[in-house]
Design a protein around this motif. Structure first.
Motif, PDB file in Angstrom:
ATOM      1  N   ALA A  31     -11.778 -20.462 -37.241  1.00 45.47           N
ATOM      2  CA  ALA A  31     -11.100 -19.826 -38.030  1.00 45.47           C
ATOM      3  C   ALA A  31      -9.547 -19.231 -37.257  1.00 45.47           C
ATOM      4  O   ALA A  31      -8.767 -18.940 -37.902  1.00 45.47           O
ATOM      5  CB  ALA A  31     -11.963 -18.338 -38.507  1.00 45.47           C
ATOM      6  N   ARG A  32      -9.718 -18.937 -36.028  1.00 42.58           N
ATOM      7  CA  ARG A  32      -8.643 -18.515 -35.124  1.00 42.58           C
ATOM      8  C   ARG A  32      -7.560 -19.359 -35.279  1.00 42.58           C
ATOM      9  O   ARG A  32      -6.425 -19.226 -34.953  1.00 42.58           O
ATOM     10  CB  ARG A  32      -9.085 -18.220 -33.697  1.00 42.58           C
ATOM     11  N   ASN A  33      -7.940 -20.753 -35.177  1.00 44.44           N
ATOM     12  CA  ASN A  33      -6.829 -21.753 -35.169  1.00 44.44           C
ATOM     13  C   ASN A  33      -6.575 -22.458 -36.697  1.00 44.44           C
ATOM     14  O   ASN A  33      -6.057 -23.508 -36.963  1.00 44.44           O
ATOM     15  CB  ASN A  33      -7.543 -23.105 -34.623  1.00 44.44           C
ATOM     16  N   ASP A  34      -6.487 -21.433 -37.567  1.00 38.50           N
ATOM     17  CA  ASP A  34      -6.029 -21.736 -39.043  1.00 38.50           C
ATOM     18  C   ASP A  34      -6.774 -22.582 -39.453  1.00 38.50           C
ATOM     19  O   ASP A  34      -6.278 -23.566 -40.287  1.00 38.50           O
ATOM     20  CB  ASP A  34      -4.603 -22.021 -39.063  1.00 38.50           C
ATOM     21  N   TRP A  35      -8.155 -22.701 -39.318  1.00 33.68           N
ATOM     22  CA  TRP A  35      -9.055 -23.707 -40.148  1.00 33.68           C
ATOM     23  C   TRP A  35      -8.712 -25.033 -39.600  1.00 33.68           C
ATOM     24  O   TRP A  35      -8.801 -26.087 -40.529  1.00 33.68           O
ATOM     25  CB  TRP A  35      -9.185 -23.480 -41.749  1.00 33.68           C
ATOM     26  N   LYS A  36      -8.247 -25.290 -38.431  1.00 33.95           N
ATOM     27  CA  LYS A  36      -7.928 -26.559 -37.890  1.00 33.95           C
ATOM     28  C   LYS A  36      -8.935 -26.729 -36.826  1.00 33.95           C
ATOM     29  O   LYS A  36      -9.105 -25.856 -36.082  1.00 33.95           O
ATOM     30  CB  LYS A  36      -6.483 -26.704 -37.826  1.00 33.95           C
ATOM     31  N   PRO A  37      -9.228 -28.032 -36.195  1.00 32.75           N
ATOM     32  CA  PRO A  37     -10.007 -28.340 -35.193  1.00 32.75           C
ATOM     33  C   PRO A  37      -9.073 -27.798 -33.887  1.00 32.75           C
ATOM     34  O   PRO A  37      -7.865 -27.578 -33.994  1.00 32.75           O
ATOM     35  CB  PRO A  37     -10.153 -29.769 -35.057  1.00 32.75           C
ATOM     36  N   THR A  38      -9.927 -27.456 -32.731  1.00 31.76           N
ATOM     37  CA  THR A  38      -9.399 -26.956 -31.564  1.00 31.76           C
ATOM     38  C   THR A  38      -8.396 -28.125 -30.714  1.00 31.76           C
ATOM     39  O   THR A  38      -8.998 -29.245 -30.768  1.00 31.76           O
ATOM     40  CB  THR A  38     -10.576 -26.443 -30.633  1.00 31.76           C
ATOM     41  N   ARG A  39      -7.539 -27.797 -30.155  1.00 34.61           N
ATOM     42  CA  ARG A  39      -6.721 -28.772 -29.395  1.00 34.61           C
ATOM     43  C   ARG A  39      -7.102 -28.649 -28.056  1.00 34.61           C
ATOM     44  O   ARG A  39      -7.472 -28.011 -27.418  1.00 34.61           O
ATOM     45  CB  ARG A  39      -5.319 -28.454 -29.448  1.00 34.61           C
ATOM     46  N   TYR A  40      -7.278 -30.104 -27.513  1.00 35.56           N
ATOM     47  CA  TYR A  40      -7.624 -30.204 -25.928  1.00 35.56           C
ATOM     48  C   TYR A  40      -6.568 -30.830 -25.323  1.00 35.56           C
ATOM     49  O   TYR A  40      -6.026 -31.833 -25.964  1.00 35.56           O
ATOM     50  CB  TYR A  40      -8.993 -31.068 -25.960  1.00 35.56           C
ATOM     51  N   ASN A  41      -6.666 -30.992 -23.954  1.00 40.33           N
ATOM     52  CA  ASN A  41      -5.465 -31.686 -23.321  1.00 40.33           C
ATOM     53  C   ASN A  41      -3.992 -31.610 -23.715  1.00 40.33           C
ATOM     54  O   ASN A  41      -3.370 -32.301 -24.042  1.00 40.33           O
ATOM     55  CB  ASN A  41      -6.016 -32.875 -23.111  1.00 40.33           C
ATOM     56  N   VAL A  42      -3.744 -30.294 -24.025  1.00 43.99           N
ATOM     57  CA  VAL A  42      -2.362 -29.987 -24.447  1.00 43.99           C
ATOM     58  C   VAL A  42      -1.398 -30.087 -23.318  1.00 43.99           C
ATOM     59  O   VAL A  42      -1.557 -29.511 -22.294  1.00 43.99           O
ATOM     60  CB  VAL A  42      -2.332 -28.461 -25.120  1.00 43.99           C
ATOM     61  N   ASP A  43      -0.324 -30.968 -23.334  1.00 44.20           N
ATOM     62  CA  ASP A  43       0.700 -31.084 -22.415  1.00 44.20           C
ATOM     63  C   ASP A  43       1.758 -30.345 -22.763  1.00 44.20           C
ATOM     64  O   ASP A  43       1.898 -29.235 -23.695  1.00 44.20           O
ATOM     65  CB  ASP A  43       1.030 -32.373 -22.207  1.00 44.20           C
ATOM     66  N   GLN A  44       2.864 -30.245 -21.949  1.00 43.44           N
ATOM     67  CA  GLN A  44       3.871 -29.264 -21.885  1.00 43.44           C
ATOM     68  C   GLN A  44       4.719 -29.383 -23.153  1.00 43.44           C
ATOM     69  O   GLN A  44       5.033 -28.427 -23.717  1.00 43.44           O
ATOM     70  CB  GLN A  44       4.714 -29.321 -20.494  1.00 43.44           C
ATOM     71  N   PHE A  45       4.960 -30.659 -23.520  1.00 44.47           N
ATOM     72  CA  PHE A  45       5.558 -30.842 -24.835  1.00 44.47           C
ATOM     73  C   PHE A  45       4.830 -30.147 -26.055  1.00 44.47           C
ATOM     74  O   PHE A  45       5.613 -29.421 -26.756  1.00 44.47           O
ATOM     75  CB  PHE A  45       5.993 -32.282 -25.058  1.00 44.47           C
TER      76      PHE A  45
END
Length: 85
Positions: A31-45
């Motif tokens: 719910a905190r991510n606007d009902w979307k899956p959590t992002r993992y391994n996010v790079d600088q871009f």
């Protein structure tokens, strides 16, 4: 040897409570991510794009498809400025 059935009730309660807590935490994160899956391994871009999306839409997961940014985006800058005296 027979299994003492009195021990199955606490084990069942503990199992159910672990399940309730894990489902609750997963749903709150979702719910905190606007009902979307959590992002993992996010790079600088991707971090920069998430900050841009947050400035555009108010949410770091929201995106816009407009080719031209709204007028309030011009004054909503990342850079902190100080007042000119």
């Amino acid at each position: 040897m027979p299994v003492p059935f009195e021990a199955l009730v606490p084990v069942g309660l503990i199992t159910v409570m672990f399940g309730v807590v894990s489902v609750g935490m997963n749903s709150m994160k979702f719910a905190r991510n606007d009902w979307k899956p959590t992002r993992y391994n996010v790079d600088q871009f991707e971090q920069v794009m998430m900050k841009r999306d947050e400035r555009l839409t108010g949410s770091n997961r929201g995106q816009r498809t407009d080719p031209i940014a709204p007028p309030e985006f011009a004054t909503n800058s990342v850079w902190q400025t100080e007042a000119v005296i």
